[in-house]
Design an enzyme around this catalytic site. Structure first.
Site, mmCIF file in Angstrom:
data_model
loop_
_atom_site.group_PDB
_atom_site.id
_atom_site.type_symbol
_atom_site.label_atom_id
_atom_site.label_comp_id
_atom_site.label_asym_id
_atom_site.label_seq_id
_atom_site.Cartn_x
_atom_site.Cartn_y
_atom_site.Cartn_z
ATOM 1 N N LYS A 123 28.078 24.859 32.903
ATOM 2 C CA LYS A 123 29.352 24.685 32.006
ATOM 3 C C LYS A 123 30.694 24.944 32.853
ATOM 4 O O LYS A 123 31.565 24.382 32.651
ATOM 5 C CB LYS A 123 29.145 25.216 30.524
ATOM 6 C CG LYS A 123 29.324 26.850 30.778
ATOM 7 C CD LYS A 123 30.532 27.655 30.406
ATOM 8 C CE LYS A 123 30.615 29.138 30.876
ATOM 9 N NZ LYS A 123 31.601 29.813 30.659
ATOM 10 N N THR A 137 34.637 26.676 26.877
ATOM 11 C CA THR A 137 35.167 26.576 28.324
ATOM 12 C C THR A 137 35.836 25.392 28.731
ATOM 13 O O THR A 137 36.750 25.544 29.736
ATOM 14 C CB THR A 137 33.885 26.996 29.223
ATOM 15 O OG1 THR A 137 33.151 27.918 28.585
ATOM 16 C CG2 THR A 137 34.508 27.284 30.580
ATOM 17 N N SER A 148 40.209 29.596 29.449
ATOM 18 C CA SER A 148 38.920 29.629 30.142
ATOM 19 C C SER A 148 39.661 29.575 31.532
ATOM 20 O O SER A 148 40.317 28.752 31.971
ATOM 21 C CB SER A 148 38.381 28.166 29.979
ATOM 22 O OG SER A 148 37.422 27.828 30.962
#
Length: 340
Positions: free
Chosen positions: A200, A257, A263
């Site tokens: 991710k 994210t 993030s």
């Protein structure tokens, strides 16, 4: 290990790594009732945490609980620990853990907060931990989910997943970090949870790049969805459960994210999308964007298993091969169309 059935009370936890996530998770453990020792490498940071109850470098403005103490001495932090939490950058784990391994209590559960794949070996963090410490897989766990450190430090409600092949140890860890604002679930699929957490970051870099180029919600939604498909394909090839990727450690972590300005990977990507080089972005940030280094071993892992990961490949080409961002976007959009 202590019986943690009544929460963290009576549990001693050592958190090795005093960055934003390590410090935040140390706070969570202390709020759940654990006695927590936080290891910081720099004496001035340990001193500031002890004297001001705040981590001024990574979590300014957040008061840390009295049950949390900071030290620069790893032996002191690890003495008598029931739970050892590893919260250092992925690519530095091997070197750090080699130094710490002789100090680890023999029966402590080892919990990884790291979301990366090791360069060169293409090993997941739990595999590195087992290799260096000699611990059995049943003693090693990983925590993964939509866990942006600042929001959790501010006690905004969040959930996470503790992955461990031993349900009893997973349950003990769950009790040790369950607070009114932090809800942990358990999952035996260590491979899937770790892989979801690592990939991710790579997809978030791609989302950030397109954000920096001025693209909107359709683009981001497309990248998140195709990124999830890419992650799941690789996970299944490595023996993970497909359902893991529909949960908190898969889709949940990916959405947070890829969407949040908090993030670091998305923010890093955004700057690349605006025309900065990797080196220029690295000079402007204290935080580590794990996806920049992990994208290469993720691609190596995928190639070794014959899995197609076009978004990961694109991020590698931007971050490491110097290919201009507009060219990559054009190449992705002109790829041969396939059934979804």
């Amino acid at each position: 290990m202590s019986d943690l059935g009544g929460g963290g009370h009576g549990t001693r936890a050592a958190v090795l790594g005093a960055g934003s996530w390590g410090t935040t998770f140390a706070k969570v453990l202390a709020d759940a009732g654990c006695a927590v020792a936080l290891h910081a490498r720099r004496p001035e940071l340990a001193r500031a945490i002890t004297e001001t109850r705040e981590n001024p470098d990574y979590l300014p403005g957040i008061r840390l609980p009295d049950r949390l103490r900071a030290t620069t001495d790893p032996a002191e932090a690890l003495r008598g620990a029931d739970v050892v939490v590893l919260a250092v950058p992925s690519q530095s784990l091997r070197a750090n853990l080699t130094e710490w391994a002789p100090l680890l209590p023999s029966d402590a559960v080892l919990l990884s907060l790291m979301k990366g794949i090791e360069l060169g070996s293409t090993k997941r963090m739990s595999q590195v931990i087992c290799e260096i410490t000699g611990a059995g897989e049943d003693r090693v766990a990983a925590l993964s989910g939509p866990n942006l450190a600042r929001e959790i430090a501010e006690e905004q409600p969040a959930a996470t997943v503790i992955a461990c092949s031993d349900p009893s140890r997973a349950g003990q860890l769950q009790a040790a970090c369950h607070t009114p604002y932090f809800r942990p679930y358990t999952n035996p699929d260590l491979v899937g949870c770790e892989l979801g957490g690592a990939v991710k970051n790579v997809i978030a870099l791609a989302c950030g790049i397109t954000e920096g180029m001025g693209f909107g919600d359709n683009t981001r939604a497309s990248l998140i969805t195709r990124g999830l498909a890419e992650t799941a394909r690789l996970g299944v090839a490595l023996g993970a459960e497909l359902t893991t990727f529909a949960g908190l450690a898969g889709l949940g972590d990916l959405v947070a994210t890829c969407s949040s300005p908090l993030s670091r990977n998305r923010t890093f990507g955004e700057r690349l999308g605006r025309g900065m080089t990797v080196e220029e972005v690295q000079r402007t940030t204290r935080q580590v964007a794990e996806g920049v280094k992990s994208c290469r071993p993720v691609l190596d892992l995928a190639r070794a298993h014959g899995v197609d990961v076009p978004l990961t490949e694109a991020v590698v080409r931007v971050c490491h091969d110097g290919v201009p961002v507009p060219q990559i976007v054009k190449e992705i959009m002109s790829r041969e169309a396939k059934p979804e």
